[in-house]
Design a protein around this motif. Structure first.
Motif, short mmCIF file in Angstrom:
data_model
loop_
_atom_site.label_atom_id
_atom_site.label_comp_id
_atom_site.label_asym_id
_atom_site.label_seq_id
_atom_site.Cartn_x
_atom_site.Cartn_y
_atom_site.Cartn_z
N LEU A 54 0.20 -2.73 -7.90
CA LEU A 54 -1.16 -3.00 -7.96
C LEU A 54 -1.54 -4.38 -8.16
CD1 LEU A 54 -3.80 -1.12 -8.61
CD2 LEU A 54 -3.47 -1.80 -10.91
N LEU A 103 0.95 -1.01 0.21
CA LEU A 103 0.06 -0.02 -0.13
C LEU A 103 1.04 1.30 0.13
CD1 LEU A 103 -3.09 -0.65 2.39
CD2 LEU A 103 -3.01 -0.35 -0.08
N GLY A 154 -7.23 -3.02 -4.91
CA GLY A 154 -6.48 -3.30 -6.09
C GLY A 154 -7.03 -2.41 -7.25
N PHE A 155 -7.75 -1.56 -6.98
CA PHE A 155 -8.38 -0.57 -7.87
C PHE A 155 -7.24 0.41 -8.37
CE2 PHE A 155 -13.08 -0.39 -6.14
CZ PHE A 155 -13.40 -1.56 -6.96
N THR A 156 -7.34 0.79 -9.61
CA THR A 156 -6.47 1.73 -10.16
C THR A 156 -7.11 3.19 -9.72
OG1 THR A 156 -7.81 2.19 -12.15
CG2 THR A 156 -5.88 0.57 -12.17
N ALA A 192 -9.78 1.48 -1.21
CA ALA A 192 -9.83 1.15 -2.84
C ALA A 192 -8.38 0.84 -3.30
CB ALA A 192 -10.32 2.53 -3.46
N ARG A 193 -7.44 1.28 -2.89
CA ARG A 193 -5.91 0.80 -3.28
C ARG A 193 -5.99 -0.48 -2.70
NH1 ARG A 193 -1.56 3.99 -4.21
NH2 ARG A 193 -0.25 3.04 -2.82
N VAL A 243 -11.97 -5.95 -10.32
CA VAL A 243 -10.49 -6.00 -10.34
C VAL A 243 -10.11 -7.50 -10.73
CG1 VAL A 243 -8.44 -6.19 -8.47
CG2 VAL A 243 -10.34 -4.41 -8.11
N HIS A 244 -10.79 -8.55 -10.26
CA HIS A 244 -10.35 -9.78 -10.33
C HIS A 244 -10.95 -10.47 -11.80
CE1 HIS A 244 -8.41 -9.77 -6.77
NE2 HIS A 244 -9.33 -9.21 -6.26
N ARG A 286 -0.78 -5.85 -4.87
CA ARG A 286 -1.99 -5.71 -3.91
C ARG A 286 -3.04 -6.46 -4.20
NH1 ARG A 286 -0.63 0.04 -4.49
NH2 ARG A 286 -1.94 0.41 -5.93
N LYS A 287 -3.39 -6.88 -5.50
CA LYS A 287 -4.60 -7.59 -5.85
C LYS A 287 -4.40 -9.07 -5.15
CE LYS A 287 -5.35 -5.89 -10.45
NZ LYS A 287 -5.51 -6.15 -11.64
N GLN A 328 -10.42 3.58 -11.46
CA GLN A 328 -11.59 2.79 -10.99
C GLN A 328 -11.87 3.33 -9.52
OE1 GLN A 328 -9.57 -0.97 -11.21
NE2 GLN A 328 -11.08 -1.83 -12.40
N PHE A 374 -17.47 0.81 1.56
CA PHE A 374 -17.90 1.76 0.60
C PHE A 374 -19.24 2.13 1.07
CE2 PHE A 374 -14.91 -0.28 -2.07
CZ PHE A 374 -13.72 0.34 -2.15
#
Lengths: 244, 244
Positions: free
Chosen positions: A75, A52, B152-154, B148-149, A107-108, A78-79, B157, A91
């Motif tokens: 990125l 992060l 894995g969001f850009t 969000a990071r 994302v996936h 992180r995924k 996104q 959210f």
């Protein structure tokens, strides 16, 4: 399957959050606990491992791979992990179910049908089957944290990173969330957590790292560190927090 | 004290309203004087509606561009957008219309009162909207970005799925106010002889000297344009609402 850091340093403006932290955790460790006083560097350490944030200097390697530099590669890094925060960070404009589905789809790149089925399965397993359509604001803290946990594990992460997952919860909800984390552990999920729950750390963790003032004071086998800490500061900390 | 203030304010407001009401109803109207000019009002109202509708879309586009400029990681778009916003907000609309039509438009060989008017209104409202949008986006807590990071969001996104949907709810009331202002501000285009609603009323007044009769329709005409905006905004606020 290991975690290694060398001379890890992180500074925010003039505040040094982490200074020269080197940790070596072997293949056999399934649960790593970070303990120590607040502001000691636990969250920063966790964020660096999770990609992060980038360290100012030093290196991180997880399962033999070194934490990359570029944003794209970070990125991808992180995924592969699942992250859970103290304040849930769901959210608020999305339902519980949609909080879990959205990352799976976007994302996936899992199909919406498959993601919905997956999200419902994990939320039901976490006792949230009746709350799928509720927004976070309509859920209790414990329920929100369970949704956040569902979101963090729905894509079957290699490592689950938990940043003080129960610090914002009352005792009953704490127990609910810790039970779930323990269940994940029993199912083989690899976990790194920072926590103030010493009982849980002692029982669930294989390896413990003690961080204070941005430095690593001690690390080692959980049982050993809790029964016979080597440094006076760790001993005094454990005596204080285990007293009650 | 509070009760006294309440009574005082009610009395002042009540008597002012009664006085205005009395003036309006006690006037001896000569509607027959302006009857031949009915067509002017209708065409003026349609022109105002058309100008406002185009400028409303234009202002959203310009506002969004200026917001992205101001939030850009590069300094050139940031400085340009900031300068534009400051100049537009720091000078009177009337001056902008006059300079835009009599100096800038001829310099580029553009001779459309309607076109220039719409563009200036779009820029004017766009500058204000961009500040509303920026405020909305910046009010989304950093923990949402962090979360969000972690998922894995850009950045794109994160804006699309997390920040903008939440910001929309927050900017709606202020934006609705700005849209209503835009409609009312279009009345200033009479200075470059755009035949909008107010211009037509002025002409009717000049021809008939029936001031009341010429200007009263403006109140209703503008209100039926601005009130729906208020209603739509409330409806959207409900649609995008979520509990915090």
């Amino acid at each position: 399957m290991s975690i290694e850091t060398h001379g890890l340093r992180k500074q925010y403006d003039s505040t040094v959050a982490l200074s020269d932290v080197s940790v070596s955790v072997g293949d056999d460790v399934q649960v790593l606990a970070l303990i120590g006083p607040s502001g000691g560097g636990k969250s920063t350490f966790l964020r660096l491992i999770g990609g992060l944030e980038r360290p100012c200097s030093g290196s991180v390697s997880v399962d033999g791979k070194t934490l990359p530099d570029g944003e794209r590669a970070l990125l991808e890094w992180r995924k592969r992990n699942g992250f859970l925060f103290q304040a849930f960070n769901l959210f608020p404009h999305l339902t519980a179910e949609e909080n879990v589905i959205l990352p799976l789809v976007e994302v996936h790149e899992i199909s919406r049908e498959e993601a919905t089925a997956g999200a419902r399965e994990v939320l039901s397993r976490f006792g949230l089957g009746d709350h799928l359509a509720k927004q976070p604001g309509q859920l209790s803290g414990g329920q929100q944290q369970r949704v956040a946990l569902a979101r963090a594990i729905a894509h079957r992460p290699r490592w689950l990173l938990l940043d003080e997952p129960t610090s914002a919860l009352d005792p009953e909800m704490k127990a609910e969330v810790l039970d779930l984390i323990d269940e994940l552990r029993q199912n083989g999920q690899r976990i790194i957590l920072s926590t103030h729950e010493m009982g849980f750390a002692r029982r669930a963790a294989d390896h413990v790292v003690f961080l204070s003032g941005g430095r690593k004071l001690e690390e080692g086998n959980a049982e050993r560190l809790f029964t016979s800490p080597e440094t006076a500061e760790v001993r005094s900390f454990l005596q204080k927090v285990m007293k009650w | 004290m509070k009760a006294f203030l309440g009574v005082f304010v009610s009395v002042v407001l009540g008597s002012t309203f009664c006085f205005v009401f009395w003036v309006v109803i006690s006037h001896e109207y000569q509607w027959s004087d302006i009857a031949p000019y009915k067509g002017n009002f209708v065409s003026g109202w349609w022109t105002t509606l058309l100008i406002s509708a185009i400028a409303l879309v234009g202002s959203i586009v310009i506002g969004a561009l200026l917001t992205s400029g101001q939030l850009s990681p590069w300094s050139a778009p940031r400085v340009l957008s900031r300068t534009f916003v400051e100049i537009i907000r720091g000078t009177p609309l009337l001056t902008q219309i006059l300079i835009g039509y009599y100096l800038v438009a001829p310099a580029i060989g553009w001779d459309s009162r309607f076109g220039v008017g719409v563009l200036i209104l779009s820029c004017f409202a766009g500058a204000y909207l961009s500040e509303i949008f920026r405020g909305g986006i910046e009010s989304i807590p950093s923990t949402q970005w962090l979360s969000a990071r972690a998922i894995g969001f850009t950045d794109a996104q994160t804006y699309r799925f997390v920040v903008i949907p939440q910001a929309i709810r927050r900017v709606l009331p202020a934006s609705a106010g700005q849209f209503a202002n835009l409609i009312k501000d279009s009345s200033l285009l009479f200075v470059i002889s755009v035949h909008e609603f107010t211009m037509q009323a002025r002409e009717v007044n000049a021809n008939t000297y029936a001031t009341f009769e010429a200007y009263l329709p403006l109140i209703f005409g503008y209100f039926v344009l601005t009130f729906p905006i208020s209603l739509i905004s409330r409806h959207l606020e409900k649609r995008f609402s979520y509990e915090h």
